[in-house]
Design an enzyme around this catalytic site. Sequence first.
Site, mmCIF file in Angstrom:
data_model
loop_
_atom_site.group_PDB
_atom_site.id
_atom_site.type_symbol
_atom_site.label_atom_id
_atom_site.label_comp_id
_atom_site.label_asym_id
_atom_site.label_seq_id
_atom_site.Cartn_x
_atom_site.Cartn_y
_atom_site.Cartn_z
ATOM 1 N N ASP A 57 5.753 3.859 -2.356
ATOM 2 C CA ASP A 57 6.030 4.772 -1.234
ATOM 3 C C ASP A 57 4.757 5.048 -0.437
ATOM 4 O OD1 ASP A 57 7.628 6.327 0.355
ATOM 5 O OD2 ASP A 57 7.575 8.089 -0.953
ATOM 6 N N HIS B 252 4.212 -1.360 6.387
ATOM 7 C CA HIS B 252 4.968 -2.234 5.473
ATOM 8 C C HIS B 252 4.226 -3.552 5.269
ATOM 9 C CE1 HIS B 252 8.121 0.654 5.443
ATOM 10 N NE2 HIS B 252 8.476 0.474 6.697
ATOM 11 N N LEU C 162 5.121 -13.261 -16.322
ATOM 12 C CA LEU C 162 5.645 -11.976 -15.841
ATOM 13 C C LEU C 162 7.043 -12.114 -15.226
ATOM 14 C CD1 LEU C 162 4.911 -8.951 -14.980
ATOM 15 C CD2 LEU C 162 4.318 -9.949 -12.763
HETATM 16 C C1 IPE Z 1 12.074 5.158 -2.135
HETATM 17 O O1 IPE Z 1 11.276 5.650 -1.129
HETATM 18 C C2 IPE Z 1 12.573 3.777 -1.792
HETATM 19 C C3 IPE Z 1 11.589 2.702 -1.874
HETATM 20 C C4 IPE Z 1 10.344 2.829 -2.220
HETATM 21 C C5 IPE Z 1 12.086 1.374 -1.553
HETATM 22 P P1 IPE Z 1 11.863 6.530 0.072
HETATM 23 O O2 IPE Z 1 10.720 6.783 0.986
HETATM 24 O O3 IPE Z 1 13.043 5.858 0.659
HETATM 25 O O4 IPE Z 1 12.328 7.862 -0.664
HETATM 26 P P2 IPE Z 1 12.449 9.339 -0.080
HETATM 27 O O5 IPE Z 1 13.223 9.248 1.200
HETATM 28 O O6 IPE Z 1 11.049 9.829 0.145
HETATM 29 O O7 IPE Z 1 13.136 10.123 -1.159
HETATM 30 C C1 IPE Z 2 8.001 2.814 1.296
HETATM 31 O O1 IPE Z 2 7.284 3.419 2.303
HETATM 32 C C2 IPE Z 2 8.657 1.527 1.728
HETATM 33 C C3 IPE Z 2 10.130 1.591 1.826
HETATM 34 C C4 IPE Z 2 10.867 2.615 1.559
HETATM 35 C C5 IPE Z 2 10.798 0.364 2.255
HETATM 36 P P1 IPE Z 2 7.955 4.396 3.339
HETATM 37 O O2 IPE Z 2 8.421 3.601 4.513
HETATM 38 O O3 IPE Z 2 8.997 5.225 2.693
HETATM 39 O O4 IPE Z 2 6.718 5.291 3.774
HETATM 40 P P2 IPE Z 2 6.707 6.855 4.063
HETATM 41 O O5 IPE Z 2 7.337 7.537 2.899
HETATM 42 O O6 IPE Z 2 7.485 7.050 5.315
HETATM 43 O O7 IPE Z 2 5.268 7.189 4.214
HETATM 44 MG MG MG Z 3 8.951 7.035 1.780
#
Ligand code: IPE
Ligand code: IPE
Ligand code: MG
Length: 245
Positions: free
Chosen positions: A25, A42, A136
């Site tokens: 995240d 990303h 892995l």
């Molecule tokens: C969880 O992160 C999903 C992934 C890392 C793929 P999110 O960013 O979607 O989760 P929330 O919205 O903070 O709960």
């Molecule tokens: C995690 O990073 C990647 C996915 C959920 C695909 P985020 O896109 O959720 O990044 P934040 O949480 O907005 O910083």
């Molecule tokens: Mg996120």
Amino acid sequence: MSNEDLRNIILKKGNLPRHIAIIMDGNGRWARKRGLPRIAGHRAGVKTVKRIVEAAGELKLSFLTLFTFSTDNWQRPKEEVSAIMNLLYETTKRELIELEKNNVKLIATGIIDELSPKRREILKKAIERTKRNTGLVLNLALNYSGRSEILNAVKKISRDVSAGLVTSEEIDEDLFSSYLYSKGLPDPDFLIRTSGEMRISNFMLWQTSYTELYVTEVLWPDFSVEDFYQAIWAFQNRQRRFGKI
Ligand code: IPE
Ligand code: IPE
Ligand code: MG
């Protein structure tokens, strides 16, 4: 201390987690901090995936699950979703030779059939081409959510009960687990979440009942091999009790 020193300390300590799961995240926040579009975050996150997969291989870890895209992530703006999906396609295509070379076995858990044909095909090809690898196991939780996985299992079991293939008395934890997408994978021993949120976000709800949790403030694109080793070191110094004393 160098990464190599840290790695040696970890290997010497033993008691490595067999299965590490990561909620990757913070890509969006990483980009925002730099005044960049979210997709740049990303893209940077993919580089982290590459170095953590390599580090996991070097530690001879058995299983690494990466939460790559949740079913709830479809609710993001269309442009972001398709950018993430394209990144997935390009990365799988580009890294396939590397995975083969490094003896990584790629698998995916989630509703893969909902991906577009082009993306589904490249993923299936990578899974097929790496299926005999013995290093892995890299599990991409892709179009995944813990609740839908559980519901899907319940539906499949009900069908098998109706068809007389199993009886309701036979349903125990092992049998139930075998109906999940994660069939055959041990439960994660250790769950790392980057970027500070103290929540599970619909991830591996059944499998994490006794998983050790670790949350770091570091945003996923900044998550280094050293951060990874430090997390593992923390795990190695935990006392797991599984409800006993
Ligand atoms: C969880 O992160 C999903 C992934 C890392 C793929 P999110 O960013 O979607 O989760 P929330 O919205 O903070 O709960
Ligand atoms: C995690 O990073 C990647 C996915 C959920 C695909 P985020 O896109 O959720 O990044 P934040 O949480 O907005 O910083
Ligand atoms: Mg996120």
